[in-house]
Each structure stands twice: as structure tokens, then as C-alpha cells.
Design a protein around this motif. Sequence first.
Motif, PDB file in Angstrom:
ATOM      1  N   LYS A   1      -2.450  -5.012  -8.429  1.00  0.00           N
ATOM      2  CA  LYS A   1      -1.266  -4.153  -8.481  1.00  0.00           C
ATOM      3  C   LYS A   1      -0.770  -3.917  -9.909  1.00  0.00           C
ATOM      4  O   LYS A   1      -0.265  -2.830 -10.223  1.00  0.00           O
ATOM      5  CB  LYS A   1      -0.147  -4.724  -7.612  1.00  0.00           C
TER       6      LYS A   1
ATOM      7  N   ALA B   1       0.830  -1.204   0.000  1.00  0.00           N
ATOM      8  CA  ALA B   1       0.000   0.000   0.000  1.00  0.00           C
ATOM      9  C   ALA B   1       0.864   1.254   0.000  1.00  0.00           C
ATOM     10  O   ALA B   1       0.590   2.223  -0.712  1.00  0.00           O
ATOM     11  CB  ALA B   1      -0.929  -0.003   1.219  1.00  0.00           C
TER      12      ALA B   1
ATOM     13  N   VAL C   1      -4.842   5.478   0.820  1.00  0.00           N
ATOM     14  CA  VAL C   1      -5.412   4.188   0.465  1.00  0.00           C
ATOM     15  C   VAL C   1      -6.771   4.086   1.146  1.00  0.00           C
ATOM     16  O   VAL C   1      -6.870   4.212   2.372  1.00  0.00           O
ATOM     17  CB  VAL C   1      -4.502   3.039   0.930  1.00  0.00           C
TER      18      VAL C   1
ATOM     19  N   LEU D   1      -5.476  -4.298  -3.383  1.00  0.00           N
ATOM     20  CA  LEU D   1      -4.218  -3.705  -3.827  1.00  0.00           C
ATOM     21  C   LEU D   1      -3.252  -4.774  -4.331  1.00  0.00           C
ATOM     22  O   LEU D   1      -2.554  -4.577  -5.334  1.00  0.00           O
ATOM     23  CB  LEU D   1      -3.564  -2.933  -2.682  1.00  0.00           C
TER      24      LEU D   1
END
Length: 336
Positions: free
Chosen positions: A192, A9, A26, A188
Motif C-alpha cells: 500500500k 481495496a 482491482v 494490496l
Amino acid sequence: MLWLLLPLAAALFLGGDSEVGFGEPVSYHLIQTSSFHNHSWVHLCSGWLGELQTHRWNSSSGTFIFLYPWSRGNFSDKEWIDLEKFFWINFIGFQEFYTHHLMSEDPADIQMATGCELHSGKGFVGFVQAAIQGYDFLSFQNETWLPSPKGGRKAQKACTLLNLSQDYTHRVQWLLSDNCPRFTLGLLDAGKAHLQRQVKPEAWLSSGPSPGPGHLLLVCYVSGFYPKPVWVMWMRGEQEQQGTQRGDFLPNADGTWYLQATLDVAAEEAAGLSCRVKHSSLGGQDLILYWGAPHSSLGLILLAVIVALALLTGLGFWFMKRWTHCEAPCSALPLK
């Protein structure tokens, strides 16, 4: 598992280039709208990872629609089923709660935002915020429902009744403090490759509506860039022009972003100005456009047209000359 994914993150959102304004928080949140019109309810809901929509709610089937292959995160099928059940009960439960205890008018519109956000040094912080008819109504903090000052007696009554239901309150707190952070970090991790992609911006200049006699409104358009953080400024040499005004970020259909920056300047002072763009996709090489410089793409197009016309004209003259030279001798040739 949470602590293993926290560095990801940070790499994606918290550890960017501060010079360009990187560092978006985030967060994952659900935006829910419930409308009561003509004696019936209509529910709409969407899920967002930051400013990227990842989910949509299907009110007919009571299930989430995954907008990307990675939108499932790392949750199991059972966890998704449990979430959907709770969400559906929350829809129906709040509908019945509002109808029996609070409703005094038709139509009615309820907006709710529920989610969690990662704060540097504080971990994830969960939140629930509700508004009715566009005005703040109540919120949820530290396992307690709190009325908004603008909510009046209705908000106080609602919070008193909600706080009496300890099972429901504990369930909400668990979703915000445990479920939401795990799901956010799982998203996440799963997404990614999509979230870390880099798309270079395109930029061009033009003049906008005249701001007044003897003045020009210079406009720098920047479009097609991802991720969202970008730095755009009108410059004179290396000096930033403090009169630069940036518009709002607008999304393109392909998920990239659009932005424009304007500068009101006296017409005689426009020469020598430039628009500079900084973005992570440019690898440290700023994009610089100079006001008054010829558009290279337009120049290349004009050059190509001129060359093509010249070739066609020359070819035409060659054929005419060849035909004129050959006409008389060729007609006198004996037939065999």
C-alpha cells in the motif's frame, strides 16, 4: 480476512475522485505464453496487479521472481511452494495435453490469462482465457471449460477433455475463487505504501505536424505522474474543446505514466487556448498551460545568461580601466 481487506481495496482503487476518472478495478492476473518451435517448448509468464508487473516466472528453476519486496504478499512459504508446483504442473500438463490431443502444426503459440477481478457489488470474479495462434480458443467459467466460437472443433474437443478431469477443474476453481482473491488483497495490503504514492505530473506544449493549410496541431505533453488516472483537456477559458484527442497511456521507466493530448485548430483561433491537467497529486490545484505564453524555464535560463555576460563584461572593463590608470604612475615608483 478477505472482508477485512476489502475496504483497503476500495480506498486504493474504487473510491477515488470520479471527476478525474479514478476507479480502476482491482485485479491480479498471470499472462502466460507457451511457444512450440523447432520441436521444443519455451514458456514465459508474468504476474500483474492491475497494470503493475509484480512477478516474473523463472522457467529454469520453476519459481516466481519477486519484483518488489512486498510482492510476496501475505502468503506463507508453503503456500508459495504449492503455487509454484501447481503452476509448473500446469505448464507441463498443458504442453502434453496440447501435444497429444490438439497439435497439428509447428510452430504453435499459446497465450493464456488467468486471474481474478473485484467487481463492485459482486465480489471477486475469476477468469481463464486461452488463445492459440492469436485467436480466442477457450475460457473457464463456473467450473466449466467453454469453447470459443472461433476455436472450432479443436476448442470443442479440448473443452470436452478438460471437463472430464474433475480434480483439475476443481483445483482451478479453488485457485480463482479463494486463492487469487486472498493473494490480491494481501498484495494490496503489503504494497500500500508503494501503491498510494503520489507523483506530480510535468507538462509542456508544442505544435505537431501541420494537419493542413491554415491549421495548427497543438500538443500537450503530460509525463511523470502516478497513479495512472489523469484528466487532460484543451480549454478556452472554462469551455472544454471537444476536439481534444488523447493518446494512449505509456509507461515511463520509473513506473510513472506519460500521456499527450492534441487539438486540431485554425491558426487564428489558437490564441487564448490552454491545456488543463487534473491529477490527485496536485491537491485540487489544476495545472494550466497557456498556448503562446513564454516558457518560464527558458526565460529564466536566458535571463541568467544575460546577467552573467553583463557581469563578466563589466568586470572586464573594470580591470582594463584599472590597469590603464595604474600603468604609468605605477611604473614610476622608486625601487627600494
